[in-house]
Write an enzyme that holds these catalytic residues in place. Structure first.
Site, PDB file in Angstrom:
ATOM      1  N   TYR A 299      -2.687  -0.204  10.423  1.00  0.00           N
ATOM      2  CA  TYR A 299      -2.875  -0.367   9.152  1.00  0.00           C
ATOM      3  C   TYR A 299      -0.851  -0.037   8.801  1.00  0.00           C
ATOM      4  O   TYR A 299      -0.959  -1.019   7.713  1.00  0.00           O
ATOM      5  CB  TYR A 299      -3.620  -0.167   8.269  1.00  0.00           C
TER       6      TYR A 299
ATOM      7  N   SER B   3       0.787  -1.393  -0.339  1.00  0.00           N
ATOM      8  CA  SER B   3      -0.237  -0.419  -0.172  1.00  0.00           C
ATOM      9  C   SER B   3       1.253   0.703  -0.098  1.00  0.00           C
ATOM     10  O   SER B   3       1.923   1.388   0.802  1.00  0.00           O
ATOM     11  CB  SER B   3      -0.611   0.139   0.739  1.00  0.00           C
TER      12      SER B   3
END
Length: 257
Positions: free
Chosen positions: A161, A148
């Site tokens: 996250y 990501s």
């Protein structure tokens, strides 16, 4: 070894994409099918998986379904071993399964932190290991982990996250370090902000979308189809000497302040 455009041909290859009943996973599966690969879709919701499979078959894709919980190491091993023994080899693995949860770090529930660890890191370990054991025996294989933009950057409310996606990039380096000698290529793709079901609330938020467009040099949300080229490259002979790399596909957001 093939040359020119033939280096990108995935004909004769089978690609397993976890978490592929929607969003980025589905788009990557569709793109690899268009490059010639046979596709194995994975998810936990069999109804959504069947719908996704039918959608790909409508475009003449060769598709199988493999329903298992990627957080369950034993279930993963059983499913992968059965597929390899009964149907055929998995040449390409895209570890796409994952989740997001947003709340301030000082209020972040411990159980949700553990769930993020299971869904974003353990899944890549579980499926990567199960597939690699077969790939090692064949002396070849491609593993692509979906990282990501948060692999490199943080934002308020998603610290756990961010930690998991940083771990995905380092796990990718570890996979390459351990498995390149067996002929495996292990890399990661780090998407920026893409218009997906996972980001639906953010896409609909005018304030966030305005911030994103001003922060991203490309000035817009990414389209999931724009990840396909990177996936085909890392799945193909074109990337034969690329290993342990994280490829950012983010409209330039990590390139500027």
């Amino acid at each position: 070894m093939a040359t020119g455009i033939a280096m990108f041909d995935l004909g004769g290859m089978t690609a397993l994409v976890t978490g592929s009943s929607q969003g980025i996973g589905f788009s990557l599966a569709k793109g690899l099918a268009e490059a010639g690969a046979k596709i194995v879709l994975n998810g936990r919701d069999t109804a959504k998986l069947s719908k996704a499979s039918n959608s790909l078959r409508a475009h003449a894709a060769d598709v199988h379904e493999l329903a298992f919980d990627a957080t369950d190491n034993t279930a993963v091993k059983v499913a992968i071993d059965r597929y390899e023994n009964d149907i055929g080899p998995v040449h390409i693995l895209i570890n796409n399964a994952g989740m997001q949860y947003r709340t301030p770090l000082e209020e972040f529930p411990a159980d949700m932190f553990e769930m993020l660890l299971r869904n974003n890191i353990a899944t890549a370990f579980n499926v990567g290991q199960a597939c690699a054991r077969h790939m090692i025996g064949r002396g070849a294989g491609r593993i692509i982990n979906i990282a990501s933009v948060q692999t490199a950057l943080a934002r308020p409310g998603i610290a756990p996250y961010t930690a998991t996606k940083g771990a995905v990039a380092n796990l990718t380096k570890g996979m390459a370090t351990d498995w390149a000698k067996y002929g495996l290529n292990c890399n990661a793709i780090a998407p920026g902000y893409f218009d997906t079901p996972l980001n639906a609330a953010l896409v609909k938020d005018p304030e966030f979308s305005g911030w994103l467009k001003s922060r991203t040099p490309a000035g817009r949300w990414g389209k999931v189809e724009e990840l396909v080229g990177a996936a085909v490259f890392l799945s193909s002979d074109a990337s034969s000497f690329v290993n342990g790399h994280t490829l950012f596909v983010d409209g330039g957001i990590t390139a500027c302040l």
